[in-house]
Design a protein around this motif. Structure first.
Motif, PDB file in Angstrom:
ATOM      1  N   PRO A 127      25.853  48.632  49.292  1.00 41.80           N
ATOM      2  CA  PRO A 127      26.714  48.468  48.049  1.00 41.80           C
ATOM      3  C   PRO A 127      27.777  49.488  47.685  1.00 41.80           C
ATOM      4  O   PRO A 127      28.645  49.282  46.888  1.00 41.80           O
ATOM      5  CB  PRO A 127      25.709  47.769  46.861  1.00 41.80           C
ATOM      6  N   ASN A 128      27.215  50.726  48.275  1.00 44.46           N
ATOM      7  CA  ASN A 128      28.385  51.734  47.748  1.00 44.46           C
ATOM      8  C   ASN A 128      29.444  51.873  48.600  1.00 44.46           C
ATOM      9  O   ASN A 128      30.492  52.307  48.208  1.00 44.46           O
ATOM     10  CB  ASN A 128      27.800  53.041  47.804  1.00 44.46           C
ATOM     11  N   THR A 129      29.534  51.333  49.914  1.00 45.26           N
ATOM     12  CA  THR A 129      30.675  51.221  50.621  1.00 45.26           C
ATOM     13  C   THR A 129      31.317  49.850  51.077  1.00 45.26           C
ATOM     14  O   THR A 129      32.407  49.768  51.177  1.00 45.26           O
ATOM     15  CB  THR A 129      30.076  51.888  52.263  1.00 45.26           C
ATOM     16  N   ALA A 130      30.308  48.888  51.176  1.00 47.09           N
ATOM     17  CA  ALA A 130      30.743  47.641  51.574  1.00 47.09           C
ATOM     18  C   ALA A 130      31.290  46.839  50.223  1.00 47.09           C
ATOM     19  O   ALA A 130      30.561  46.031  49.577  1.00 47.09           O
ATOM     20  CB  ALA A 130      29.899  47.042  52.231  1.00 47.09           C
ATOM     21  N   VAL A 131      32.333  47.044  49.821  1.00 45.74           N
ATOM     22  CA  VAL A 131      33.018  46.204  48.738  1.00 45.74           C
ATOM     23  C   VAL A 131      34.454  45.624  49.062  1.00 45.74           C
ATOM     24  O   VAL A 131      35.225  46.133  49.872  1.00 45.74           O
ATOM     25  CB  VAL A 131      33.180  47.323  47.475  1.00 45.74           C
ATOM     26  N   GLY A 132      34.531  44.456  48.471  1.00 45.94           N
ATOM     27  CA  GLY A 132      35.950  43.861  48.794  1.00 45.94           C
ATOM     28  C   GLY A 132      36.426  42.927  47.593  1.00 45.94           C
ATOM     29  O   GLY A 132      35.399  42.655  46.562  1.00 45.94           O
ATOM     30  N   SER A 133      37.469  42.503  47.763  1.00 48.85           N
ATOM     31  CA  SER A 133      37.970  41.587  46.667  1.00 48.85           C
ATOM     32  C   SER A 133      38.748  40.448  47.298  1.00 48.85           C
ATOM     33  O   SER A 133      39.430  40.726  48.317  1.00 48.85           O
ATOM     34  CB  SER A 133      38.805  42.117  45.552  1.00 48.85           C
ATOM     35  N   VAL A 134      38.622  39.220  46.601  1.00 48.67           N
ATOM     36  CA  VAL A 134      39.531  38.161  46.909  1.00 48.67           C
ATOM     37  C   VAL A 134      40.671  37.980  45.953  1.00 48.67           C
ATOM     38  O   VAL A 134      40.051  37.825  44.931  1.00 48.67           O
ATOM     39  CB  VAL A 134      38.709  36.789  47.042  1.00 48.67           C
ATOM     40  N   VAL A 135      41.980  38.088  46.168  1.00 47.91           N
ATOM     41  CA  VAL A 135      42.866  37.959  45.176  1.00 47.91           C
ATOM     42  C   VAL A 135      43.665  36.715  45.230  1.00 47.91           C
ATOM     43  O   VAL A 135      43.982  36.306  46.694  1.00 47.91           O
ATOM     44  CB  VAL A 135      44.102  38.992  45.372  1.00 47.91           C
ATOM     45  N   VAL A 136      43.303  35.930  44.534  1.00 46.14           N
ATOM     46  CA  VAL A 136      44.012  34.407  44.474  1.00 46.14           C
ATOM     47  C   VAL A 136      45.185  34.526  43.905  1.00 46.14           C
ATOM     48  O   VAL A 136      45.363  34.687  42.615  1.00 46.14           O
ATOM     49  CB  VAL A 136      43.156  33.497  43.739  1.00 46.14           C
ATOM     50  N   SER A 137      46.519  34.168  44.646  1.00 47.92           N
ATOM     51  CA  SER A 137      47.651  33.779  44.200  1.00 47.92           C
ATOM     52  C   SER A 137      48.295  32.552  44.241  1.00 47.92           C
ATOM     53  O   SER A 137      48.201  31.849  45.135  1.00 47.92           O
ATOM     54  CB  SER A 137      48.288  35.160  44.984  1.00 47.92           C
TER      55      SER A 137
END
Length: 114
Positions: A96-106
């Motif tokens: 959890p400290n390194t594997a982070v991401g996001s999905v931006v819905v546009s």
């Protein structure tokens, strides 16, 4: 029994063969690459995770209401959406400290990875 010619097309099922948008996210050295992806609003999107590490990673997202284990040297898929515009976070439960991401819905976005 003979049917009128116009009736025969009514018996053929109608399918839509439009390709579903897809984004590919790689897992390398306990990181998501790319870390942020942009997907279109109000469409179902296929997210394919390819894990190049030898250890498993579990994709968790409270925002997307998704959870999936991707074993080492394998790939897995989750489907998201249709979603309204916004940013949705996800992380790797095992890192959890390194594997982070996001999905931006546009509203104007197209998948930026494949």
């Amino acid at each position: 029994m003979r049917y009128p010619a116009g009736l025969s097309f009514l018996l053929i099922p109608c399918f839509t063969f439009a390709k579903m948008p897809e984004a590919v996210i790689e897992i390398r050295d306990n990181l998501f690459v790319p870390q942020t992806i942009v997907i279109p609003a109000n469409q179902k999107v296929k997210l394919t995770f390819i894990n190049h590490d030898t250890t498993p990673e579990e994709i968790d997202s409270f925002d997307l209401n998704r959870e999936k284990v991707i074993f080492g040297n394998s790939k897995g898929t989750i489907f998201v959406g249709p979603l309204p515009p916004g940013e949705y976070q996800y992380f790797g439960e095992y890192h959890p400290n390194t594997a982070v991401g996001s999905v931006v819905v546009s509203a104007e976005g197209k998948p930026d990875a494949n």
